[in-house]
Scaffold this motif. Structure first.
Motif, mmCIF file in Angstrom:
data_model
loop_
_atom_site.group_PDB
_atom_site.id
_atom_site.type_symbol
_atom_site.label_atom_id
_atom_site.label_comp_id
_atom_site.label_asym_id
_atom_site.label_seq_id
_atom_site.Cartn_x
_atom_site.Cartn_y
_atom_site.Cartn_z
ATOM 1 N N ALA A 306 0.860 -1.193 0.000
ATOM 2 C CA ALA A 306 0.000 0.000 0.000
ATOM 3 C C ALA A 306 0.887 1.231 0.000
ATOM 4 C CB ALA A 306 -0.912 0.012 1.225
ATOM 5 N N GLY A 307 0.413 2.254 -0.680
ATOM 6 C CA GLY A 307 1.095 3.547 -0.690
ATOM 7 C C GLY A 307 0.053 4.632 -0.474
ATOM 8 N N LEU A 308 0.488 5.870 -0.616
ATOM 9 C CA LEU A 308 -0.421 6.996 -0.329
ATOM 10 C C LEU A 308 -0.628 7.858 -1.567
ATOM 11 C CD1 LEU A 308 1.203 8.034 3.084
ATOM 12 C CD2 LEU A 308 -0.924 6.737 2.768
ATOM 13 N N TYR A 309 -1.899 8.086 -1.918
ATOM 14 C CA TYR A 309 -2.212 9.164 -2.854
ATOM 15 C C TYR A 309 -2.073 10.470 -2.070
ATOM 16 C CZ TYR A 309 -4.470 6.506 -6.729
ATOM 17 O OH TYR A 309 -4.750 5.697 -7.799
ATOM 18 N N GLU A 310 -1.801 11.553 -2.778
ATOM 19 C CA GLU A 310 -1.666 12.875 -2.158
ATOM 20 C C GLU A 310 -2.788 13.730 -2.752
ATOM 21 O OE1 GLU A 310 -0.383 11.584 -4.675
ATOM 22 O OE2 GLU A 310 1.117 12.734 -5.732
ATOM 23 N N ASP A 314 -9.813 19.085 -5.374
ATOM 24 C CA ASP A 314 -10.309 18.931 -6.748
ATOM 25 C C ASP A 314 -9.506 17.903 -7.550
ATOM 26 O OD1 ASP A 314 -7.974 20.350 -6.993
ATOM 27 O OD2 ASP A 314 -8.819 22.040 -8.117
ATOM 28 N N ASP A 315 -8.729 17.077 -6.838
ATOM 29 C CA ASP A 315 -7.917 16.043 -7.505
ATOM 30 C C ASP A 315 -6.971 16.617 -8.556
ATOM 31 O OD1 ASP A 315 -8.780 13.625 -6.167
ATOM 32 O OD2 ASP A 315 -10.721 13.965 -7.121
ATOM 33 N N GLN A 316 -6.582 17.851 -8.376
ATOM 34 C CA GLN A 316 -5.608 18.499 -9.251
ATOM 35 C C GLN A 316 -4.411 18.924 -8.399
ATOM 36 O OE1 GLN A 316 -6.142 18.877 -12.591
ATOM 37 N NE2 GLN A 316 -7.828 20.277 -12.962
ATOM 38 N N PRO A 317 -3.217 18.910 -8.969
ATOM 39 C CA PRO A 317 -2.048 19.327 -8.182
ATOM 40 C C PRO A 317 -2.083 20.811 -7.831
ATOM 41 C CG PRO A 317 -1.459 19.035 -10.493
ATOM 42 C CD PRO A 317 -2.871 18.535 -10.350
ATOM 43 N N GLY A 333 0.480 17.316 -4.565
ATOM 44 C CA GLY A 333 -0.974 17.113 -4.609
ATOM 45 C C GLY A 333 -1.466 16.541 -5.922
ATOM 46 N N PHE A 334 -0.704 15.663 -6.529
ATOM 47 C CA PHE A 334 -1.065 15.160 -7.860
ATOM 48 C C PHE A 334 -2.165 14.095 -7.809
ATOM 49 C CE2 PHE A 334 2.576 17.630 -8.642
ATOM 50 C CZ PHE A 334 2.521 18.011 -9.971
ATOM 51 N N SER A 335 -2.635 13.780 -6.638
ATOM 52 C CA SER A 335 -3.887 13.038 -6.447
ATOM 53 C C SER A 335 -3.918 11.690 -7.195
ATOM 54 C CB SER A 335 -5.086 13.906 -6.879
ATOM 55 O OG SER A 335 -5.080 15.126 -6.152
ATOM 56 N N GLY A 336 -2.768 11.021 -7.206
ATOM 57 C CA GLY A 336 -2.740 9.676 -7.785
ATOM 58 C C GLY A 336 -2.281 9.609 -9.219
ATOM 59 N N HIS A 337 -1.901 10.754 -9.832
ATOM 60 C CA HIS A 337 -1.367 10.677 -11.189
ATOM 61 C C HIS A 337 -0.108 11.516 -11.340
ATOM 62 C CE1 HIS A 337 -5.095 13.248 -11.147
ATOM 63 N NE2 HIS A 337 -4.226 14.136 -11.526
ATOM 64 N N GLY A 338 0.705 11.489 -10.297
ATOM 65 C CA GLY A 338 1.890 12.357 -10.297
ATOM 66 C C GLY A 338 3.107 11.769 -10.973
ATOM 67 N N LEU A 339 3.225 10.447 -10.999
ATOM 68 C CA LEU A 339 4.419 9.904 -11.655
ATOM 69 C C LEU A 339 4.456 10.389 -13.096
ATOM 70 C CD1 LEU A 339 6.880 7.978 -11.513
ATOM 71 C CD2 LEU A 339 5.422 6.397 -12.796
ATOM 72 N N MET A 340 3.316 10.264 -13.769
ATOM 73 C CA MET A 340 3.295 10.594 -15.200
ATOM 74 C C MET A 340 3.458 12.090 -15.437
ATOM 75 S SD MET A 340 -0.681 9.965 -16.190
ATOM 76 C CE MET A 340 -1.188 8.781 -14.950
ATOM 77 N N HIS A 341 3.134 12.931 -14.447
ATOM 78 C CA HIS A 341 3.247 14.373 -14.654
ATOM 79 C C HIS A 341 4.526 14.957 -14.063
ATOM 80 C CE1 HIS A 341 -1.354 14.812 -15.437
ATOM 81 N NE2 HIS A 341 -0.690 14.330 -16.451
ATOM 82 N N GLY A 342 5.338 14.101 -13.445
ATOM 83 C CA GLY A 342 6.571 14.581 -12.816
ATOM 84 C C GLY A 342 7.534 15.263 -13.777
ATOM 85 N N PRO A 343 7.781 14.686 -14.959
ATOM 86 C CA PRO A 343 8.718 15.361 -15.865
ATOM 87 C C PRO A 343 8.281 16.782 -16.196
ATOM 88 C CG PRO A 343 8.432 13.081 -16.537
ATOM 89 C CD PRO A 343 7.414 13.336 -15.449
ATOM 90 N N ALA A 344 7.022 16.963 -16.591
ATOM 91 C CA ALA A 344 6.535 18.297 -16.949
ATOM 92 C C ALA A 344 6.524 19.225 -15.737
ATOM 93 C CB ALA A 344 5.126 18.197 -17.531
ATOM 94 N N ALA A 345 6.116 18.686 -14.588
ATOM 95 C CA ALA A 345 6.003 19.535 -13.398
ATOM 96 C C ALA A 345 7.363 20.123 -13.016
ATOM 97 C CB ALA A 345 5.414 18.731 -12.237
ATOM 98 N N GLY A 346 8.423 19.323 -13.104
ATOM 99 C CA GLY A 346 9.758 19.833 -12.759
ATOM 100 C C GLY A 346 10.200 20.939 -13.697
ATOM 101 N N LEU A 347 9.917 20.753 -14.988
ATOM 102 C CA LEU A 347 10.263 21.788 -15.973
ATOM 103 C C LEU A 347 9.514 23.085 -15.659
ATOM 104 C CD1 LEU A 347 11.480 22.315 -18.990
ATOM 105 C CD2 LEU A 347 9.108 21.997 -19.660
ATOM 106 N N LEU A 348 8.220 22.955 -15.360
ATOM 107 C CA LEU A 348 7.399 24.140 -15.085
ATOM 108 C C LEU A 348 7.825 24.832 -13.799
ATOM 109 C CD1 LEU A 348 4.064 22.447 -16.167
ATOM 110 C CD2 LEU A 348 5.140 24.402 -17.325
ATOM 111 N N MET A 349 8.221 24.046 -12.799
ATOM 112 C CA MET A 349 8.688 24.662 -11.545
ATOM 113 C C MET A 349 9.984 25.431 -11.779
ATOM 114 S SD MET A 349 6.443 24.215 -9.303
ATOM 115 C CE MET A 349 7.348 24.849 -7.900
ATOM 116 N N ALA A 350 10.872 24.868 -12.605
ATOM 117 C CA ALA A 350 12.118 25.592 -12.902
ATOM 118 C C ALA A 350 11.800 26.916 -13.582
ATOM 119 C CB ALA A 350 13.028 24.722 -13.766
#
Ligand SMILES: Cc1cc2nc3c(=O)[nH]c(=O)nc-3n(C[C@H](O)[C@H](O)[C@H](O)COP(=O)(O)OP(=O)(O)OC[C@H]3O[C@@H](n4cnc5c(N)ncnc54)[C@H](O)[C@@H]3O)c2cc1C
Length: 383
Positions: A306-310, A314-317, A333-350
């Motif tokens: 078992a792991g944890l959703y964050e 609104d189930d949006q990061p 707060g990627f609400s269970g779909h953060g692995l797939m959005h991690g690459p884009a999220a890091g670019l956007l945070m930079a």
């Protein structure tokens, strides 16, 4: 001992590692990642199902998927790390006309964004997955460009390249306090020393509310337990079996190695940090899984966890700078779909940190301020 940095990132999962890499790749090399665990990726990033899909209901999530999956396609060349991206396709099974109506609108939106998803009739679904019992299913959606990726490969790629570019990533470095200095910077206290920087990023996944509290911020992210089971090899499972989601049951399965990975979300699971496997829910889950995929009845379980959703309201990061004080940022707060959005999220945070505002994708729908402004559009395709 106090170390001075340009940016301190709290959390060494996919969000922290991707953000560190993209900052360093842009030339911001005095970046420090603080991870509380003994290794990187022991949080949600190491415990997920590895699914990547374009099939979302909000424009911003579809765009995050397009950007991220494109980065995964180039990952081996760009990052020197294989991530085993496999486009086995995602098939959503729907058992009500209401859901078919909602998914029809989603498919139209996805097509508008250039995603080749399609609505399927039950006969089309039966041809695509003859192994699946389609009792009660009245329609479905399919996208051949969706699939699976290796979570550890993604994480290690970002960690390795961030380090090569000069970033410093620490384990056993739990942030225990965040204090503002007289000069307006922040000092983050950890057992391995203090770290001072003008910019601090909260990237602590399901623990982001705890980290936010260190800075006096009430972050609306709750940890919710989700569990997974993996079987021993199933020779009868064809290699191109897709990622199947029985949407109303929040049940899913896909090929994992030579076996099958299956999960089912308990929608009544209370928030909390318990990651023991729920024995009662396991029974419910496996009964439902066998009903949909009868060949599972002959399989043996190889592993369960078992792991944890964050989860946000609104189930949006929540992405970008925080309005509470200059220099505070969040990527969580990627609400269970953060692995797939991690690459884009890091670019956007930079971009957000270095350029003042993320620009490759408009992240306004994901900013903190949406809650107070009442500008909340929930993501519907949550499993
Ligand atoms: C069962 C399950 C299935 C999933 N399936 C999928 C899927 O198929 N596809 C998908 O895209 N996503 C999936 N997800 C979601 C995905 O795993 C997460 O959205 C993603 O990993 C979040 O990454 P993160 O970096 O924000 O969080 P995490 O990976 O949890 O990283 C946060 C890190 O912060 C650290 N930390 C916490 N407190 C502190 C502190 N005080 N100081 C320093 N460090 C701290 C933690 O130790 C942790 O390593 C799934 C999740 C689960 C649980």
């Amino acid at each position: 001992m106090t170390t001075t940095a340009d940016v301190v990132i709290i959390g060494g999962g996919i969000m922290g590692a991707s953000t560190a890499y993209h900052l360093a790749a842009r030339g911001c090399r005095n970046v420090v990642v603080l991870e509380s665990g003994e290794m990187f990726g022991l949080g949600s990033t190491g415990l997920n199902a590895g699914g990547v899909r374009h099939q979302f209901s909000t424009p911003v999530n579809i765009e995050l998927s397009k950007l991220s999956i494109g980065m995964m396609e180039r990952f081996a060349d760009d990052m020197g790390q294989e991530v085993a991206l496999r486009r086995c396709g995602y098939l959503f099974l729907l058992d009500s006309d209401d859901d078919v109506g909602r998914f029809r609108a989603n498919v139209a939106l996805q097509n508008h964004h250039g995603v080749p998803s399609e609505l399927l009739a039950p006969a089309d679904i039966a041809r695509r997955v003859p192994e699946v019992d389609l009792a009660g299913i009245v329609g479905g959606t399919w996208c051949a460009r969706d699939g699976l990726v290796d979570p550890n490969g993604l994480l290690q790629g970002y960690i390795t390249q961030a380090r090569r570019l000069g970033a410093t990533l620490h384990t056993r470095a739990a942030a225990t306090a965040i204090d503002r200095t007289d000069g307006g910077a922040y000092t983050v206290t950890t057992p391995i020393g203090d770290f001072t920087a003008p910019a601090v990023v909260i990237a602590a996944g399901p623990w982001s509310a705890q980290v936010g509290a260190l800075a006096g911020i009430d972050v609306p992210i709750q940890p919710i337990r989700r569990q997974i089971a993996v079987t021993n090899p199933m020779p009868q499972l064809r290699p191109d079996f897709p990622f199947v989601i029985d949407f109303s049951r929040a049940l899913y399965f896909h090929r994992e190695g030579a076996g099958l990975l299956t999960g089912m979300s308990n929608r009544n699971e209370p928030p909390g940090f318990n990651t023991n496997v729920d024995e009662n829910w396991r029974v419910t889950h496996l009964e439902n899984a066998v009903a949909r995929l009868p060949m599972l009845a002959d399989a043996d379980l190889l592993a369960e966890w078992a792991g944890l959703y964050e989860v946000t309201p609104d189930d949006q990061p929540i992405l970008g700078r925080l309005p509470h004080a200059d220099g505070l940022f969040i990527c969580a707060g990627f609400s269970g779909h953060g692995l797939m959005h991690g690459p884009a999220a890091g670019l956007l945070m930079a971009e957000e940190i270095l350029d003042g505002c993320a620009h490759t994708i408009d992240i306004d729908p994901l900013r903190w301020g949406r809650f107070a402004a009442g500008a909340v559009t929930a993501e519907l395709n949550v499993v």
